[in-house]
Design an enzyme around this catalytic site. Sequence first.
Site, PDB file in Angstrom:
ATOM      1  N   SER A   1     -49.596  65.898  70.594  1.00 21.01           N
ATOM      2  CA  SER A   1     -49.107  64.294  70.619  1.00 21.01           C
ATOM      3  C   SER A   1     -47.734  64.047  70.396  1.00 21.01           C
ATOM      4  CB  SER A   1     -49.897  63.609  69.302  1.00 21.01           C
ATOM      5  OG  SER A   1     -51.207  63.323  69.663  1.00 21.01           O
TER       6      SER A   1
ATOM      7  N   LYS B   1     -43.925  56.630  63.448  1.00 21.91           N
ATOM      8  CA  LYS B   1     -45.117  56.715  63.939  1.00 21.91           C
ATOM      9  C   LYS B   1     -46.026  55.963  62.535  1.00 21.91           C
ATOM     10  CE  LYS B   1     -48.989  59.376  65.937  1.00 21.91           C
ATOM     11  NZ  LYS B   1     -49.358  60.747  66.426  1.00 21.91           N
TER      12      LYS B   1
ATOM     13  N   SER C   1     -50.810  61.113  71.181  1.00 28.39           N
ATOM     14  CA  SER C   1     -51.019  59.837  70.672  1.00 28.39           C
ATOM     15  C   SER C   1     -49.919  59.224  69.996  1.00 28.39           C
ATOM     16  CB  SER C   1     -51.919  60.049  69.393  1.00 28.39           C
ATOM     17  OG  SER C   1     -51.386  60.818  68.460  1.00 28.39           O
TER      18      SER C   1
HETATM   19  N1  GLN Z   1     -54.757  64.663  72.347  1.00 28.33           N
HETATM   20  C1  GLN Z   1     -55.074  65.381  71.217  1.00 28.33           C
HETATM   21  C2  GLN Z   1     -56.149  64.746  70.553  1.00 28.33           C
HETATM   22  O1  GLN Z   1     -56.688  63.764  70.975  1.00 28.33           O
HETATM   23  C3  GLN Z   1     -54.075  65.796  70.276  1.00 28.33           C
HETATM   24  C4  GLN Z   1     -53.962  64.405  69.453  1.00 28.33           C
HETATM   25  C5  GLN Z   1     -52.574  64.698  68.403  1.00 28.33           C
HETATM   26  O2  GLN Z   1     -51.746  65.713  68.446  1.00 28.33           O
HETATM   27  N2  GLN Z   1     -52.486  63.954  67.461  1.00 28.33           N
HETATM   28  O3  GLN Z   1     -56.894  65.162  69.640  1.00 28.33           O
END
Ligand code: GLN
Length: 474
Positions: free
Chosen positions: A175, A76, A151
Amino acid sequence: MNIQESYDTYRKRLFQQEETVEARVAEHLSVITKRKNLNAFLSVFEKDSLLHAKGIDAKIKKGTAGSLAGMVIAIKDVLSMKGTVTTCGSKMLEHFEAVYDATVIKNLRAADAVVIGKTNMDEFAMGSSGENSAYGVTKHPLDESRVPGGSSSGSCVAVAAGMATTSLGTDTGGSIRQPAGLCGIVGLKPTYGRVSRYGLVAFASSFDQIGPFANSVRDAARVLQVIAGKDENDSTSANVPVPDYLSALDRNVKGMKIGLPKEYFSDVLNKEIRSAIDKKIDQLKKGGAEIVEVSLPNSEFTISTYYILATAEASSNLARYDGARYGFRSSNVSDLNSVYTKSRSEGFGDEVKRRIMLGTYVLSSGYYDAYYRKAQQVRHLIQNDFNDAFKKVDCILTPISPTTAFKLGEKMNDPLQMYLNDIYTVSANLAGIPGISVPAGVDAQGLPIGVQLLGKQFDEPMILKVGDFLENNN
Ligand code: GLN
């Protein structure tokens, strides 16, 4: 060669010298090219990965190769890798070249894994769909009109579409687990502090954890084995011995107690998801596990607690992008204030700005007590809920997300709907406990459904064991 097989299967052929790492890397590279429209990668290290592969082939011949020999891994783009651009999916860091390797990358390479490239992601890891990247949306490999989840969208798609054997993502509120569920692969979020965050660009420091995506629970266990452990460069990494994760995978769940939180299985749960999960529950019963209803009474507060605390931490972490020290700087500035305002206005995308504003608001003096302090207190209550539940059960089983993969654009104009998508995942980050997403079949449209297993702090062996059982008993 089946490009989506597990690392273990491919590893056998490697060590019998029926296949080379070089050929495997070349195959993954060709899938990356063929499926470019999925937009999973932000950079691909063609030459370097082939060169590295050759070196590992030589080590295999000599019998000196490491525990992840020839595993082809995608990273990532929020993790630093020396000499390569680390964008975090943001225009703000479009040209930012990392000056050192993240500990996880150092460890993976020392175990002879090959890094094939850096993957697309929601900007600064904020999002649940893969649509918030400054470099375009990532698409679902089975249906390109749908989101792959986020994400860690690109890392998930890289594995689900056969562009890498495994990948690393980060999980602050779901995510890793949520995209893994939507794409039908395995995604593991370790206990907070289990894996060093050195070299990870911070989003919400008390939640962030790095973990693997894989085609099997066993592969995820292998990666965790290499990246887990205390690191003197990260004071929050835990000084807890790293167990042998592979030996935990004995596929025996007899006598185990599996908890189902009643708040997660209300009538609003999608019927197809419910029936897919019921099948997994039956499997566990057949294997001799006992299913126990548990309660996590503060579940209704998880989304609001998470979105107060995570945005507060984000607003503070993202203050460093000021246009002065590094990152994007607007060319249209006249004084110091306009350096800050214009660089941040032009460099950040809408969702990141929304989070910074929310976070700044909940931390501001008039609202700190009502929001930030209150949310800290509720976080403790949520942690206590889990402590109580784990007095009764060995692990907890829940859905991963309220729906299967949704359409691109469907939730983009309604941030609250997007945030609600994280309803089953954020609690693990609030409590700091490990969670894994394991495939649990498909819906009527053929879209994957995932099931989540949550464990006690540092009890990754338990969720890996149950996950491996579910994966191998249909
Ligand atoms: N969807 C969650 C957010 O937008 C989690 C994101 C993540 O785990 N990086 O904060």
